[in-house]
Each structure stands twice: as C-alpha cells, then as structure tokens.
Design an enzyme around this catalytic site. Sequence first.
Site, PDB file in Angstrom:
ATOM      1  N   ASP A 137      -0.348  -2.436  -2.838  1.00 57.34           N
ATOM      2  CA  ASP A 137      -0.996  -2.989  -4.029  1.00 57.34           C
ATOM      3  C   ASP A 137      -2.491  -2.685  -4.091  1.00 57.34           C
ATOM      4  OD1 ASP A 137       1.295  -4.232  -5.152  1.00 57.34           O
ATOM      5  OD2 ASP A 137       1.123  -5.840  -3.686  1.00 57.34           O
ATOM      6  N   THR A 165      -1.215  -2.677   2.372  1.00 56.56           N
ATOM      7  CA  THR A 165      -0.553  -3.086   1.139  1.00 56.56           C
ATOM      8  C   THR A 165      -0.584  -1.938   0.143  1.00 56.56           C
ATOM      9  OG1 THR A 165      -0.522  -4.577  -0.762  1.00 56.56           O
ATOM     10  CG2 THR A 165      -2.659  -4.222   0.266  1.00 56.56           C
ATOM     11  N   GLN A 190       8.836   2.841  -4.322  1.00 58.04           N
ATOM     12  CA  GLN A 190       7.392   3.073  -4.246  1.00 58.04           C
ATOM     13  C   GLN A 190       6.854   2.874  -2.839  1.00 58.04           C
ATOM     14  OE1 GLN A 190       5.742   0.859  -8.049  1.00 58.04           O
ATOM     15  NE2 GLN A 190       7.762   0.148  -7.469  1.00 58.04           N
ATOM     16  N   GLY A 213       5.259  -7.231   2.342  1.00 57.99           N
ATOM     17  CA  GLY A 213       6.021  -6.064   1.910  1.00 57.99           C
ATOM     18  C   GLY A 213       5.696  -4.842   2.741  1.00 57.99           C
TER      19      GLY A 213
END
Length: 408
Positions: free
Chosen positions: A143, A141, A300, A12
């Site tokens: 995340d 990332t 995001q 991503g």
Amino acid sequence: MRGNVIVGQSGGPTSVINSSLVGVYKTAKDRGAGKVYGMLHGIKGLLDGQYVDLSEHIKTDLDIDLLKRTPSSFLGSCRYKLPEICDNRDVYDQIFAKLKELNIEAFFYIGGNDSMDTIKKLSDYAILINSDIKFMGVPKTIDNDLATTDHTPGYGSAAKYIAAVTKEIIRDGLVYDYPTITIIEIMGRNAGWLTAAAALSKTEDCEGVDMIFLPEVPFDIDFFMNKVKELSKVKSSIVIAISEGIKVADGRYVFELADHVEFTDAFGHKQLSGSAKFLANKIGAELGVKTRAIELSTLQRCAAHMTSRVDITEAFQVGGAAVKAAFEGETGKVIVLDRVSDDPYICVTSSQDVHKIANIEKKVPLEWITKDNTYVSDELIHYIKPLIQAELSPVMVDGLPRHLRLNL
C-alpha cells in the site's frame, strides 16, 4: 550480541517480504547471533508458543536464493491487535516471559502500519519494565502508506505488476469492433499509491488508462457517469482504474452502495471488494455497453514472477539494516528508505522513531492528483518509475517457479 533473536511477519504479504526475512536472518547470523527464531503467524503465534529455529529450515545458499524469490509470508501472518498496555498487562507479561525463556535479545517485526503499532507497544512496555530487549520494525506493505519513508518494500513489485497487466488489459480491449468498457479494481483502502501505478501503462506502445480514481478525494458517481458517456462517444474501448477504497461524499465506500457481505478484521478494517462490479453494472444498465469488472485482488501482492529487482534488493537491505541498528543498541525504531537521487536512482536506509510511524497513513499528496480528480500528475509517475526497474527471475523447475516451503 551473543544471545538469540526472533523475527515475525504480520499483515498482508508481498512478493518480496521474504527477502526482508532473509536480510534479518543472514545479517543476524553474520553478526554472531545465537539462534534466529521465526514466529509462526506473527505475535499471535508467539503467544500460542508457535515458533521455529530458522537454521533448521534455511540450510543452504540455494535455500536463501529461493526464499528471496518466494512470495507471501514464509512464517505465516496474522492480524492481531495488542491491547493498550493500561488495559491488559497480562498479555505483555506472557510475551516477555516467552522472550526471556528463549533468551531473546532482539525482536524484529516485518509489516505495515498495524505491525508498527505492535513494535511501538512492545518497545514502550520494555521501557516500563526495564527490559534490555531491542524492538525493531522492518517496513513492508504494497500500500506504500507508511509515514516518513520514501516508499515501502513490496510496493515497487506490486506497482510493476499493476502497470504490466494494465497494458495487457488495454491491448485485449482493442480487439473488438464494438464498444467495451473495462474497470480495473486495485487495492488501496485510504491511499491510492497502487492505483496510481496504472498510469505507468501509458508508454510508446500503449495509450494508457483513460481515467484513474483514488480514495484521497470523494468519488462523484454522476460526474463519473458523465465522463464515461463523453468518452464512449469518441472511443470504442475504455479502460478505467479505481481504488477499492473510493468513497462517495457521505463517506460510504462505493461497494457499499450495492448488496455485499461484510467482513471486518481485528483492526476494524472492512474487507473491500465490489466497487468495480457496481460501477460496471451501472454503466451496462444505463449505457447499454458491454462492461467488464476486473479485480486484481491478491495477484497484486503475490506475483513474484514480476518482481522488481530494485524492490527485492531494498527489501533485503531494510532487514539487514534493522539487525545492524538493534545490535548497535537502537530500539523502538523502524528502518526507512531515504531517496537521495532520482537520476541516477539512489536510496539509503536510516531509522526513525516508531511513534512517528505507527498508526499514521501516508496518502497520495493532493497536488499529485489532477484538478478534475480523474488522473495523476507526472510528478507521481516519476516518483514510481525508479521503483519498478529491472527483474530478478525466479528459479524455474519444469517450466514453473520454484519456491521454498516451510515444512513443519
């Protein structure tokens, strides 16, 4: 190092991933590399013979400045899982044949957990066949779930966007003279770092979100509904942040409790979407209150207008550090960020063995989640705050941000 290098992007995207690409490109050229090739769509593109000479697409200092501020993956991305070496050596022979053809001396891969798995396998195969090619991982990332690093480039800007937009959603909910409940669904499969950033919305001018639910702990729907009922007796506007990956006690994702269309990628990851909508519908049906589900989704990771200067600077630094390490002989490593100080905030780079990082998820420590599982601790808020500081404004043309586009 006089030979060529190659760089790819995988997984991503983020709003600062191209700053790492610039870090690799500029540092490699400054250190005397021949050509700097870019893989199109990661390792899959390389296997398909898709690559470009980056010097033909990054020609000026303005190009570099634009690329640093351009969101998403300039070279394109992929979610391609290399087979185990013992299962299919042919794939590896194809890759190394292409690298030899291009006279590659160093290979850089910008990505998250799955991308580091690629670096691990390629560096292991290089040892197996006595190849001198250096393989380095460049962390990326939103995340924030890579092991051993304090945090990952991409996370700070995503956290900044989440905190800012959450404040705006809270303000919007205060407009009406009737009860409203808003549930914000934030990315995070197994780690709640992004959702935790919603806690930063609590400031002098904002009361912040009412509850936060992370995937690190089981989600109890009955408990959730009771908490909402209690809050609705004393508040007219309620805003709740949830991770897309919250699960009930039996292991099912909350979104799986409703009808849904399921997509699974090459790494076995289900596409997560719909938990907020499920909960909003349940609240509306049982409490008769106006509800709204908001999925921040790709916003995001692509909101470059809300980039953190700390984040974009560190993204550039890890790219450059990866090149420096490879040129000094390191391989099978990943560049990590080590926090030296919180006040003033100081972070430095180092390298870690990819085997200590690949396929290992770093989750929010349970001690950073409140005992009732409905919020996060002050320690977690203090951890995030330095990462969202300052801004790097886009280059504006005709009132809109200008990006660098790869023209093929």
